[in-house]
Design a protein around this motif. Structure first.
Motif, mmCIF file in Angstrom:
data_model
loop_
_atom_site.group_PDB
_atom_site.id
_atom_site.type_symbol
_atom_site.label_atom_id
_atom_site.label_comp_id
_atom_site.label_asym_id
_atom_site.label_seq_id
_atom_site.Cartn_x
_atom_site.Cartn_y
_atom_site.Cartn_z
ATOM 1 N N VAL A 162 0.885 -1.131 -0.165
ATOM 2 C CA VAL A 162 -0.054 -0.153 0.002
ATOM 3 C C VAL A 162 0.778 1.285 0.075
ATOM 4 C CG1 VAL A 162 -1.587 1.205 1.272
ATOM 5 C CG2 VAL A 162 -2.179 -1.062 1.137
ATOM 6 N N THR A 182 9.097 3.332 7.964
ATOM 7 C CA THR A 182 9.456 1.986 7.307
ATOM 8 C C THR A 182 10.559 1.363 8.504
ATOM 9 O OG1 THR A 182 10.514 0.491 5.600
ATOM 10 C CG2 THR A 182 11.673 2.659 6.305
ATOM 11 N N ARG A 202 11.896 2.844 12.038
ATOM 12 C CA ARG A 202 11.132 2.385 13.357
ATOM 13 C C ARG A 202 12.285 1.995 14.128
ATOM 14 N NH1 ARG A 202 8.310 -1.310 10.695
ATOM 15 N NH2 ARG A 202 9.280 -2.984 11.663
ATOM 16 N N GLN A 253 -1.153 -6.401 13.787
ATOM 17 C CA GLN A 253 -1.253 -7.587 12.907
ATOM 18 C C GLN A 253 0.013 -8.365 13.050
ATOM 19 O OE1 GLN A 253 -1.789 -6.480 8.631
ATOM 20 N NE2 GLN A 253 -3.697 -7.969 8.611
HETATM 21 N N1 LIG Z 1 -8.422 -1.809 4.395
HETATM 22 C C1 LIG Z 1 -8.434 -2.370 3.425
HETATM 23 O O1 LIG Z 1 -8.983 -2.518 2.468
HETATM 24 C C2 LIG Z 1 -6.758 -2.759 3.347
HETATM 25 C C3 LIG Z 1 -6.390 -3.218 1.975
HETATM 26 C C4 LIG Z 1 -5.016 -3.774 1.746
HETATM 27 C C5 LIG Z 1 -4.019 -3.833 2.956
HETATM 28 N N2 LIG Z 1 -4.572 -3.592 4.312
HETATM 29 C C6 LIG Z 1 -3.878 -3.573 5.268
HETATM 30 O O2 LIG Z 1 -2.858 -2.417 5.222
HETATM 31 C C7 LIG Z 1 -1.755 -2.966 5.926
HETATM 32 C C8 LIG Z 1 -0.578 -3.065 4.843
HETATM 33 O O3 LIG Z 1 -0.639 -3.629 3.808
HETATM 34 P P1 LIG Z 1 0.528 -3.761 2.645
HETATM 35 O O4 LIG Z 1 -0.115 -4.767 1.683
HETATM 36 O O5 LIG Z 1 0.976 -2.623 2.554
HETATM 37 O O6 LIG Z 1 1.374 -4.538 3.650
HETATM 38 P P2 LIG Z 1 2.577 -5.484 3.301
HETATM 39 O O7 LIG Z 1 3.388 -4.757 2.256
HETATM 40 O O8 LIG Z 1 2.549 -6.965 3.147
HETATM 41 O O9 LIG Z 1 3.602 -5.300 4.590
HETATM 42 C C9 LIG Z 1 4.368 -5.992 5.153
HETATM 43 C C10 LIG Z 1 5.552 -4.894 5.750
HETATM 44 O O10 LIG Z 1 5.067 -4.598 7.013
HETATM 45 C C11 LIG Z 1 6.206 -3.855 7.623
HETATM 46 N N3 LIG Z 1 6.309 -4.490 9.034
HETATM 47 C C12 LIG Z 1 6.507 -5.596 9.669
HETATM 48 N N4 LIG Z 1 6.243 -5.658 10.902
HETATM 49 C C13 LIG Z 1 6.067 -4.372 11.413
HETATM 50 C C14 LIG Z 1 5.658 -3.622 12.550
HETATM 51 N N5 LIG Z 1 5.752 -4.214 13.781
HETATM 52 N N6 LIG Z 1 5.099 -2.514 12.279
HETATM 53 C C15 LIG Z 1 5.071 -1.690 11.448
HETATM 54 N N7 LIG Z 1 5.451 -2.399 10.136
HETATM 55 C C16 LIG Z 1 5.734 -3.632 10.066
HETATM 56 C C17 LIG Z 1 7.220 -4.644 7.043
HETATM 57 O O11 LIG Z 1 8.016 -3.441 6.146
HETATM 58 P P3 LIG Z 1 8.967 -2.573 7.031
HETATM 59 O O12 LIG Z 1 10.370 -3.294 6.768
HETATM 60 O O13 LIG Z 1 8.898 -1.283 6.200
HETATM 61 O O14 LIG Z 1 8.688 -2.397 8.501
HETATM 62 C C18 LIG Z 1 6.655 -5.536 6.067
HETATM 63 O O15 LIG Z 1 7.717 -5.412 4.819
HETATM 64 C C19 LIG Z 1 -1.803 -4.547 6.293
HETATM 65 O O16 LIG Z 1 -2.439 -4.292 7.622
HETATM 66 C C20 LIG Z 1 -3.044 -4.672 5.543
HETATM 67 O O17 LIG Z 1 -3.879 -6.001 6.213
HETATM 68 C C21 LIG Z 1 -5.927 -3.059 4.393
#
Ligand SMILES: NC(=O)c1ccc[n+]([C@@H]2O[C@H](COP(=O)([O-])OP(=O)(O)OC[C@H]3O[C@@H](n4cnc5c(N)ncnc54)[C@H](OP(=O)(O)O)[C@@H]3O)[C@@H](O)[C@H]2O)c1
Length: 353
Positions: A162, A182, A202, A253
């Motif tokens: 995202v 990040t 972070r 999460q």
């Molecule tokens: N509401 C909706 O419709 C919707 C749609 C899509 C996604 N989402 C949600 O949005 C969020 C992001 O999705 P995404 O697809 O962008 O994620 P993603 O790319 O799958 O995120 C994984 C990344 O999260 C980071 N991470 C790991 N542990 C963490 C922590 N403790 N705190 C913060 N970041 C951490 C890591 O990056 P770093 O190395 O940078 O920390 C990891 O590479 C998720 O919660 C997903 O479920 C919601």
């Protein structure tokens, strides 16, 4: 159906409910009999599927209130996938070779009702970009936060599927300054190359202090995928009338001691009131038609080279268990995609017809 189809389909299955974050060893790749489409079903050969953080919640079992089921031991994982029709019922409008999207990823072949399959036309220059999470970034910025020209925007989890699109979108939509967060300095550097002006790493320092320095005048928009202390700090840094779009809550999460479906944190409600901050969560189902709007704009931006689709491709379904463990551990940048075949670019061969 053609007799040339294989008799089995490999799938990624959950072996045991993970304790903490899922490990590759919690999953196994098994060959199962090729699914036989029932009446009204379409058989799809999957080509690419997305590896996404939400799987932690589905595997962790804390799925209360979610429209998706818990994945239990013995179940095959699922999620967004792109494939090609092998066999479709008469009158369905689908033909062998048509590219389609659906939610039964993590397997080589899927059989599912025609209504659960969406034709994926060639609108995007790279069809794999269909597996981006850009629609969520777009919805958050345009529909929830109503981004305005000159806004200071803070995108948390900026290196995820995202966030890597949200920062670029914020710029394209006229934001004044775009800040991100990040987990590593290396990712912060890549985010800067994508147009982020300043990036919080972070754990390096308190996020409050960093925000005060990076945005001394405060923030107008939060596109939040993390929650936790970053959300707490964003409320403190909000300018009057700030709009917060809550898309994800990675801090809860992906917390090993939790189960993936909750992310409690403290926010100063007094400040929310006195600054007139609006906070809205994104539920994709509340925005029908948004996907089409996003795809049209995404295609235009991609063709004009005004946006990129940051993603990491992993060849071979047999590598999918490790891909999930690595993604959850922060090992990748942007959207993570598994190419079902090790040579993922291969076209559907004659043997499938
Ligand atoms: N509401 C909706 O419709 C919707 C749609 C899509 C996604 N989402 C949600 O949005 C969020 C992001 O999705 P995404 O697809 O962008 O994620 P993603 O790319 O799958 O995120 C994984 C990344 O999260 C980071 N991470 C790991 N542990 C963490 C922590 N403790 N705190 C913060 N970041 C951490 C890591 O990056 P770093 O190395 O940078 O920390 C990891 O590479 C998720 O919660 C997903 O479920 C919601």
């Amino acid at each position: 159906m053609s007799a040339a189809l294989p008799s089995t389909s490999r799938e990624v299955r959950l072996v045991r409910t993970p304790t903490g974050l899922p490990l590759a060893s919690d999953l196994e790749v098994v060959a199962r009999p090729l699914p036989r489409p029932a009446a009204g079903e379409v058989l799809v050969r999957n080509r690419h599927f997305q590896v996404f953080a939400g799987l932690r919640t589905l595997l962790g079992g804390e799925t209360d209130g979610l429209p998706l089921p818990t994945v239990r031991p013995g179940d095959t994982l699922f999620g967004p996938t792109l494939g090609e029709v092998v066999d479709a019922p008469e009158g369905s409008g689908l033909r062998p070779g048509d590219r389609v999207e659906h939610l039964l990823g993590w397997r080589e072949y899927a059989s599912l009702p025609v209504a659960q399959v969406t034709p994926a036309t060639d609108r995007l220059p790279d069809p794999v970009a269909r597996l981006s999470s850009g629609a969520s970034a777009y919805a958050g910025l345009v529909r929830l936060a109503r981004l305005r020209e000159g806004d200071t925007v803070f995108v948390t989890g900026a290196a995820g599927g995202v966030g890597t699109l949200a920062g670029q979108l914020a710029r394209l939509l006229g934001a004044g300054r775009v800040l991100g967060s990040t987990g590593s300095a290396a990712k912060a550097e890549r985010l800067t190359a994508l147009g982020y002006e300043a990036v919080y790493v972070r754990g390096r320092q308190p996020v409050d202090r960093w925000l005060r320095e990076a945005a001394p005048e405060g923030i107008d928009v939060l596109l939040d995928t993390v929650g936790g202390e970053q959300l707490t700090a964003a409320v403190r840094a909000a300018r009057p009338g700030a709009r917060f779009a809550l898309v994800g809550a990675l801090a809860g999460q992906l917390a090993p001691e939790r189960h993936g479906g909750s992310a409690p944190t403290e926010i100063d409600s007094f400040r929310v009131i006195t600054r007139g901050i609006s906070i809205q969560g994104l539920n994709g189902a509340d925005h029908p038609g948004l996907g089409e709007e996003w795809l049209t704009r995404f295609a235009d931006w991609l063709r004009a080279d005004e946006i990129t689709f940051p993603h990491h491709r992993i060849p071979g379904i047999e590598r999918a268990p490790r891909a999930l463990e690595d993604m959850l551990g922060g090992g990748h940048f942007g959207t993570v995609i598994v190419d079902v075949d090790a040579d993922g670019a291969r076209e559907l061969g004659a043997s499938q017809r």
